[in-house]
Design an enzyme around this catalytic site. Structure first.
Site, short mmCIF file in Angstrom:
data_model
loop_
_atom_site.label_atom_id
_atom_site.label_comp_id
_atom_site.label_asym_id
_atom_site.label_seq_id
_atom_site.Cartn_x
_atom_site.Cartn_y
_atom_site.Cartn_z
CB THR A 142 -0.93 -0.01 1.23
OG1 THR A 142 -1.81 1.11 1.16
CG2 THR A 142 -0.15 0.08 2.53
CG HIS A 209 -10.12 2.48 -3.53
ND1 HIS A 209 -8.78 2.40 -3.79
CD2 HIS A 209 -10.23 3.23 -2.40
CE1 HIS A 209 -8.10 3.07 -2.87
NE2 HIS A 209 -8.96 3.59 -2.02
P1 NAI Z 1 -2.45 10.60 -8.57
O1 NAI Z 1 -3.76 10.49 -9.23
O2 NAI Z 1 -2.20 11.83 -7.75
O3 NAI Z 1 -1.29 10.45 -9.65
C1 NAI Z 1 -1.42 11.10 -10.83
C2 NAI Z 1 -0.05 11.22 -11.47
O4 NAI Z 1 0.32 9.98 -12.05
C3 NAI Z 1 -0.08 12.23 -12.59
O5 NAI Z 1 0.13 13.51 -12.06
C4 NAI Z 1 1.05 11.73 -13.46
O6 NAI Z 1 2.28 12.23 -12.98
C5 NAI Z 1 1.03 10.25 -13.26
N1 NAI Z 1 0.34 9.58 -14.37
C6 NAI Z 1 -0.97 9.32 -14.47
N2 NAI Z 1 -1.22 8.68 -15.63
C7 NAI Z 1 -0.05 8.55 -16.27
C8 NAI Z 1 0.34 7.97 -17.49
N3 NAI Z 1 -0.54 7.39 -18.31
N4 NAI Z 1 1.64 7.99 -17.82
C9 NAI Z 1 2.54 8.56 -16.99
N5 NAI Z 1 2.25 9.12 -15.82
C10 NAI Z 1 0.95 9.12 -15.46
O7 NAI Z 1 -2.24 9.32 -7.71
P2 NAI Z 1 -1.62 9.22 -6.26
O8 NAI Z 1 -2.61 9.71 -5.27
O9 NAI Z 1 -0.25 9.78 -6.27
O10 NAI Z 1 -1.58 7.66 -6.08
C11 NAI Z 1 -0.51 6.87 -6.57
C12 NAI Z 1 -0.82 5.46 -6.19
O11 NAI Z 1 -0.98 5.38 -4.75
C13 NAI Z 1 -2.12 4.93 -6.78
O12 NAI Z 1 -1.94 3.56 -7.01
C14 NAI Z 1 -3.12 5.12 -5.66
O13 NAI Z 1 -4.22 4.25 -5.75
C15 NAI Z 1 -2.26 4.81 -4.45
N6 NAI Z 1 -2.74 5.35 -3.19
C16 NAI Z 1 -2.84 6.70 -3.00
C17 NAI Z 1 -3.25 7.18 -1.79
C18 NAI Z 1 -3.30 8.63 -1.52
O14 NAI Z 1 -3.64 9.02 -0.39
N7 NAI Z 1 -2.97 9.50 -2.48
C19 NAI Z 1 -3.61 6.29 -0.68
C20 NAI Z 1 -3.47 4.88 -0.99
C21 NAI Z 1 -3.04 4.46 -2.20
#
Ligand code: NAI
Length: 403
Positions: A142, A209
């Protein structure tokens, strides 16, 4: 790995990447570079970092700031020389980003995803082929933090830290070293687990989710909401039952695999309630049942369901990563693993939630409950990588036949 020479690359620019970069770059002896696939994101990071002198991560009561050395949308400027590479990305971006960075990965580097979601190891082997054998591959069960960007390229708020996070490593012999070194770097307690298969089945995002999205929105009649419903605090008795049944089906799957392979260690595949308690011990106010634990978890407080703006209010956002990531890169992979068993394990709730979600997203993974939809190719179900039996899957990880 000597901290005084540590060059780290972080791939991604979202919530997780902001937190990770702030934490890592706050260590004086660590040099952090950031790879963003999109030019505009790289530019916004460069501009944001210049404003504040780094990325600031803000916890309740304290904050820290870390200045990345280099930010680029050109992987050749970031990856060469990096001995530790994090993919801090939604799982649907892993494959593209792996393809972009692959030519620049150096033998011996540690390459991993935080979090891994399901079948990350299959994706790495598929993209890198034999070259994967020259690397150490890791995956976090996670993300250690619940975090949201406050200002892009400048600051992120960390709503909660998980008490302990599981880590799978290939080759397994490197597990303790990575758990120790990464734990120190990220200031978290990391628990090494036996294999990537455990990681694939243990991903609780795949349950939480899609399960809550289904619970909140399966009866949606198209009327706009005045405000986005609370996500975790909106878990009612029905939704808690959905979550419990999804978790039970994963546990049945675990037991069926353990019966077939008695020496395989799947102890890290925990029931949802146990996982919640383990990660959020200090944050859960009322642990009397699953619904109460979800509703009273301080780290989840105030987080709302993903919505889009429509006329006169809000509609559920069925394209959010709660479905677009956690179904094809989570729940569908578990169902795929279930379908590799010689004797089927009953997974009616998984099938039902996936069928509902694919309809909401306009995707097709399942046809008549079978993994043969046209969009299977954009998933991490093991069938997509050519697996037809559970023995193949387990042997490939343990005997490394593909390397
Ligand atoms: P996010 O939605 O903020 O990340 C988006 C970023 O990912 C974009 O800004 C871009 O840099 C990159 N991205 C998206 N699509 C792309 C593509 N096709 N090619 C290249 N880069 C791309 O996601 P976040 O919140 O950073 O989450 C990252 C991981 O952590 C996910 O798996 C999420 O489910 C998991 N997660 C997040 C939590 C949180 O509190 N933010 C909590 C638990 C898990």
């Amino acid at each position: 790995m000597k901290p005084d020479t540590l060059q780290v690359a972080v791939c991604g620019g979202g919530n997780a990447a902001h937190t990770l970069v702030a934490l890592l770059a706050s260590h004086q002896e660590v040099s952090v570079s950031v790879f963003l696939s999109f030019d505009d994101e790289a530019r916004r990071w460069q501009e944001g970092v210049a404003v504040r002198g780094g990325i600031e991560a803000v916890w309740s009561g304290y904050s820290l700031i870390g200045l990345p050395k280099h930010i680029s949308s050109d992987p050749s400027q970031v990856i060469p020389g990096a001995s530790l590479i994090f993919l801090a990305l939604p799982a649907f971006a892993h494959e593209d980003v792996l393809r972009q960075i692959a030519p620049y990965l150096e033998p011996g580097a540690w390459l991993g995803a935080i979090p891994a979601r399901s079948c990350f190891d299959l994706c790495v082997r598929d993209v890198l082929g034999d070259r994967a054998a020259s690397l150490v591959i890791f995956g976090f069960q996670t993300l250690p933090w619940a975090c949201r960007i406050l200002r892009y390229g400048q600051a992120v708020t960390v709503l909660g830290n998980k008490t302990q996070v599981d880590l799978a490593v290939w080759p397994k012999e490197q597990s303790d070293v990575l758990a120790n070194d990464l734990g120190k770097l990220l200031d978290i307690s990391i628990h090494p687990i036996a294999n990537f298969l455990s990681l694939s089945l243990a991903g609780t995002g795949q349950i939480i989710h899609p399960g809550i999205m289904y619970g909140l929105f399966h009866g949606w009649n198209g009327m706009p909401y005045a405000e986005a419903p609370l996500f975790y605090q909106g878990v009612d008795t029905f939704t808690a039952e959905v979550l419990e049944s999804l978790s039970d089906e994963v546990q049945s799957l675990r037991k069926a695999i353990e019966q077939l392979f008695p020496t395989l260690d799947l102890s890290a595949v925990r029931p949802l309630a146990e996982w919640l308690n383990r990660c959020y011990q200090k944050d859960i106010h009322d642990n009397s049942n699953l619904q109460a634990a979800m509703n009273s978890n301080r780290s989840y407080a105030g987080l709302r369901a993903p919505v889009s703006v429509i006329e006169k209010g809000y509609a559920p956002d069925f394209n959010s990563r709660y479905l677009s990531e956690d179904v094809p890169y989570g729940l569908l992979a578990s169902l795929g693993i279930a379908h590799l068993l010689p004797e089927p394990v009953a997974t009616p709730r998984m099938v039902h939630v996936i069928e509902w979600a694919q309809q909401c997203m306009g995707r097709e993974y399942l046809i008549d409950g079978e993994l043969r939809g046209r969009d299977l190719v954009a998933s991490r179900a093991p069938q997509r990588f050519g697996y037809t039996t559970i023995s193949q899957l387990i042997n490939d990880e343990h005997l490394m036949r593909r390397f």
